[in-house]
Scaffold this motif. Structure first.
Motif, short mmCIF file in Angstrom:
data_model
loop_
_atom_site.label_atom_id
_atom_site.label_comp_id
_atom_site.label_asym_id
_atom_site.label_seq_id
_atom_site.Cartn_x
_atom_site.Cartn_y
_atom_site.Cartn_z
N VAL A 217 58.63 69.43 40.29
CA VAL A 217 57.79 70.32 40.11
C VAL A 217 56.42 70.44 40.31
O VAL A 217 55.77 69.12 40.19
CB VAL A 217 58.06 70.65 38.71
N ASP A 218 55.84 71.27 40.83
CA ASP A 218 54.44 71.40 41.11
C ASP A 218 53.46 71.38 39.98
O ASP A 218 53.85 72.37 39.06
CB ASP A 218 53.81 72.51 42.21
N THR A 219 52.82 70.46 39.60
CA THR A 219 52.04 70.41 38.18
C THR A 219 50.75 69.85 38.59
O THR A 219 50.23 69.30 39.73
CB THR A 219 52.73 69.43 37.56
N GLU A 220 49.71 70.10 37.80
CA GLU A 220 48.37 69.52 37.90
C GLU A 220 48.05 68.78 36.88
O GLU A 220 48.82 68.75 35.55
CB GLU A 220 47.21 70.81 37.56
N PRO A 221 47.58 67.40 36.74
CA PRO A 221 47.44 66.51 35.94
C PRO A 221 46.67 67.01 34.50
O PRO A 221 46.24 67.90 34.58
CB PRO A 221 46.50 65.47 36.52
N LEU A 222 47.40 66.38 33.36
CA LEU A 222 46.89 66.93 32.17
C LEU A 222 45.36 66.98 32.05
O LEU A 222 44.65 67.73 31.34
CB LEU A 222 47.40 66.22 31.05
N VAL A 223 44.75 65.82 32.47
CA VAL A 223 43.09 65.49 32.42
C VAL A 223 42.85 65.35 34.09
O VAL A 223 43.58 64.91 34.83
CB VAL A 223 42.72 64.39 31.76
N GLU A 224 41.43 65.67 34.18
CA GLU A 224 40.82 65.16 35.51
C GLU A 224 40.50 63.77 35.42
O GLU A 224 39.49 63.43 34.54
CB GLU A 224 39.49 66.19 35.71
N TRP A 225 40.96 63.14 36.34
CA TRP A 225 40.82 61.59 36.34
C TRP A 225 41.11 60.99 37.79
O TRP A 225 42.19 60.91 38.14
CB TRP A 225 41.83 60.90 35.38
N PRO A 226 40.19 60.84 38.52
CA PRO A 226 40.16 60.51 39.93
C PRO A 226 41.20 59.13 40.05
O PRO A 226 42.06 59.25 41.10
CB PRO A 226 38.77 60.09 40.36
N ALA A 227 41.12 58.26 39.14
CA ALA A 227 41.82 56.96 39.22
C ALA A 227 43.38 57.44 39.04
O ALA A 227 44.02 56.78 39.76
CB ALA A 227 41.41 56.13 37.96
N LEU A 228 43.68 58.40 38.19
CA LEU A 228 45.19 58.94 38.06
C LEU A 228 45.62 59.50 39.35
O LEU A 228 46.77 59.35 39.80
CB LEU A 228 45.34 59.36 36.84
N GLU A 229 44.69 60.22 39.86
CA GLU A 229 45.46 61.16 40.91
C GLU A 229 45.69 60.48 42.12
O GLU A 229 46.53 60.92 43.02
CB GLU A 229 43.84 61.97 41.26
N GLN A 230 45.18 59.09 42.15
CA GLN A 230 45.75 58.25 43.35
C GLN A 230 46.97 58.31 43.18
O GLN A 230 47.94 57.69 44.42
CB GLN A 230 44.92 56.99 43.44
N MET A 231 47.61 58.00 42.15
CA MET A 231 49.00 57.75 41.89
C MET A 231 50.13 58.82 41.81
O MET A 231 51.08 58.76 41.67
CB MET A 231 49.15 56.80 40.77
N ILE A 232 49.42 60.07 41.94
CA ILE A 232 50.37 61.25 41.72
C ILE A 232 51.29 61.14 42.97
O ILE A 232 52.35 61.83 42.88
CB ILE A 232 49.51 62.51 41.77
N PRO A 233 51.05 60.99 44.13
CA PRO A 233 52.02 61.04 45.20
C PRO A 233 53.26 60.14 44.92
O PRO A 233 54.26 60.32 45.34
CB PRO A 233 51.34 60.74 46.51
N GLY A 234 52.63 58.82 44.47
CA GLY A 234 53.91 57.79 44.08
C GLY A 234 54.81 58.37 42.94
O GLY A 234 55.85 58.27 42.88
N LEU A 235 54.24 59.04 42.06
CA LEU A 235 54.95 59.53 40.88
C LEU A 235 55.69 60.78 41.37
O LEU A 235 57.11 60.78 41.09
CB LEU A 235 54.00 59.96 39.90
#
Length: 630
Positions: A217-235
């Motif tokens: 499902v296409d989602t936007e992270p709950l908070v803006e956090w560049p450190a977390l965004e790196q892991m979105i493709p892996g998730l």
């Protein structure tokens, strides 16, 4: 069919061999067919051309010398199709016949729509994802592009029908749709394993459909956090793998660390997968068979757990005809200590997926796993907790869960003492959802308390109520304060007994070292466990001194390590201790500055002395203050 015969254009007489699924739509007058005698009467013999095509060879067409028994094979000529559908045959004996196979020209029915065809004969093509033998019929669960449908086949009571069919085969099922206790099934008329081009066509069709349906499902992270965004493709890769496993009917065994962050990671994913399984299989019991959440006490995948998981998987395959499972490791699974268990599973078809935030050993782990998401692999660290990652993962698996999960990342961060800048945003998000920080902390304590009490039991409904994910909100608001208060009382009682036995010294680098023999100077077999006891003592000493602190809680063959303001590397220390102390059997790990180790009891003093010496040489670092305590 027209009245044109199979001989048209043929070099010699043609005899048609009908597929068992053929119907009267597949026959024509004037054609010859291979037939099997199914009854002998005074006025002739009845013959079967397929499961669905039968008729009479009248005795008036005999020469007089024929003698038939049930089961005999012969060749017949179709002379008439009457208005009422009855077929009339006469015997045929062609010279040098050419046999031609004929398949039924049928229209496939989507498994998802069989409920609209009760009483009708349908044709379904798909993959066998489960074979279950009951005291009555054999139940084949067949999955096509749209759904999985149970297909019941009868032999003698309790006898396996169609023993040549195996899980993973692509099949064509023909039978009548029935409704039973609110669900729909196909009573099998014929079940045939497809091969060659037919099998390949079904495989390609399912692969294309599953690839599309498995997309997260296409989602936007709950908070803006560049450190977390790196892991979105892996998730997203992990979400895709899990959704695909569900679609293919592969069970999922979810292993997670039995602490607050581990439950904040596993419970949302369990909830999301349960919803997706129910949608994909249209079966209320499917999630019970296809998904298991299992807590692990150790901070790595123990051989005991792996052996238990493998044994259950093999038994489920033998008893219930299930595929071997996918192993999902959450808040665990990234270290070299996990590899013996992984190598055990590597002998079987058991994919492994890991989402963790403990300090990893990718060279050891990655060759053995299919997916591995860890903040350290992206230059980040433990402050991105597994619970934070898995809330995003759950939202990718199943839509519409955001409102129920907005408070969970904050609980995960508090449970693991995350000092990430994003904690402020997560706390704000939880506050907007109705959770203040004090109550979130109570949830964390309640989870930790129940994790201890449940031991190896997942306690699904209880933990759902505590975390308020697919739980009872009213009960949640009453239960959490009660459990948190019980936990606080037990901690206070433990520390009252233990604190006078804490030994203190200042080591060479200036840090305060505190030691406590939790085996002899703390209550055993009660909450809090040695790790929690050590952590609570450590927290008090950090608050009292305001200086760098190292705390060691030890027993006969283990030590629990905590530090604030000291740059430790516990996994490296474990490796060095093994090299320096042959025969000590040192193992363990965890985070860089929080962990636990094991050793043989006879080498305890040597291990502790060597460990303290290494800690005394470690560099002080204010950035590491208030590191995670679990």
């Amino acid at each position: 069919m027209t009245d044109a015969t199979a001989d048209d254009g043929a070099d010699g007489p043609v005899v048609v061999d009908l597929h068992s699924s053929c119907t009267t739509q597949d026959v024509a007058t004037g054609e010859r067919y291979r037939a099997t005698v199914n009854g002998v009467v005074e006025y002739g013999v009845f013959v079967d051309l397929s499961e669905n095509v039968s008729g009479l060879v009248h005795e008036s067409t005999f020469d007089g010398d024929e003698d038939f028994d049930v089961g005999d094979e012969t060749v017949v000529h179709l002379t008439e199709i009457r208005d009422n559908g009855d077929l009339s045959f006469e015997l045929a004996d062609p010279d040098d016949p050419e046999t031609v196979d004929r398949a039924h020209d049928y229209e496939r029915t989507a498994a998802a729509s069989v409920g609209d065809r009760v009483g009708d004969t349908v044709h379904v093509e798909g993959e066998v994802v489960q074979i279950k033998q009951t005291a009555g019929p054999t139940i084949f669960r067949v999955r096509d592009e749209t759904n999985a449908v149970p297909c019941t086949a009868f032999e003698d009571a309790g006898v396996r029908a169609h023993p040549d069919v195996e899980v993973g085969d692509f099949v064509h099922v023909n039978g009548e749709v029935e409704e039973r206790e609110g669900t729909y099934q196909i009573e099998v008329g014929s079940l045939d394993v497809l091969d060659g081009d037919e099998s390949a066509d079904v495989a390609r069709r399912l692969d294309a459909a599953f690839a599309e349906q498995a997309e997260p499902v296409d989602t936007e992270p709950l908070v803006e956090w560049p450190a977390l965004e790196q892991m979105i493709p892996g998730l997203r890769d992990v979400a895709r793998t899990l959704r695909r496993a569900v679609l293919e009917g592969r069970p999922i065994r979810m292993r997670h660390h039995a602490d607050g962050d581990g439950m904040c990671a596993s419970v949302p994913v369990q909830y999301a997968l349960t919803q997706f399984i129910e949608d994909a299989h249209h079966d209320e019991d499917a999630a019970r068979h296809l998904l298991k959440r299992l807590p692990s006490k150790a901070p790595y995948y123990e051989m005991e757990d792996a052996t238990r998981d493998l044994n259950f998987a093999l038994e489920d395959r033998a008893r219930h005809g299930q595929k071997l499972p996918l192993l999902l490791m959450l808040d665990n699974g990234s270290t070299e200590e996990d590899t013996p268990a992984y190598k055990t599973l590597d002998h079987y078809d058991i994919p492994i997926v890991v989402v963790d935030h403990h300090h990893p050993d990718p060279e050891a782990v990655d060759p053995l796993v299919d997916e591995h998401v860890n903040p350290y692999l992206h230059g980040e660290d433990y402050r991105i907790t597994t619970g934070m990652l898995c809330v995003e993962l759950a939202r990718m698996i199943y839509p519409g869960l955001t409102d129920e999960l907005e408070h969970v990342p904050a609980v995960a961060g508090l449970s693991d003492r995350s000092k990430a800048d994003a904690m402020t945003d997560y706390l704000d998000l939880a506050r907007d959802a109705g959770y203040d920080e004090e109550f979130l902390q109570q949830i964390s304590e309640a989870l930790d308390y129940e994790a201890y009490m449940l031991r190896y039991d997942p306690g699904t409904q209880l933990i759902n109520d505590v975390l308020n994910v697919n739980g009872d909100d009213e009960r949640h608001r009453e239960l959490v304060p009660f459990l948190a208060e019980r936990a606080d009382e037990d901690v206070a009682e433990q520390l009252d007994a233990a604190e006078s036995h804490v030994e203190h010294e200042r080591v060479a680098n200036g840090a305060n070292l505190y030691r406590i023999d939790v085996e002899n100077h703390a209550h055993r077999f009660t909450y809090p466990a040695p790790g929690k006891t050590t952590g609570e003592i450590h927290d008090r000493k950090v608050e009292e001194t305001g200086e760098p602190v190292i705390t060691i809680g030890y027993g006969p063959d283990f030590a629990v390590l905590r530090s604030d303001g000291v740059r430790l590397d516990i996994p490296t220390m474990v490796e060095d201790l093994n090299d320096e102390l042959p025969g000590a059997g040192v193992s363990g790990g965890g985070h860089l500055v929080v962990g636990s180790i094991r050793f043989v009891p006879g080498m305890r003093e040597e291990v502790l002395d060597a460990l303290i010496e290494k800690m005394a040489e470690a560099e002080l670092d204010e950035e590491l203050r208030s590191a995670p305590q679990r």
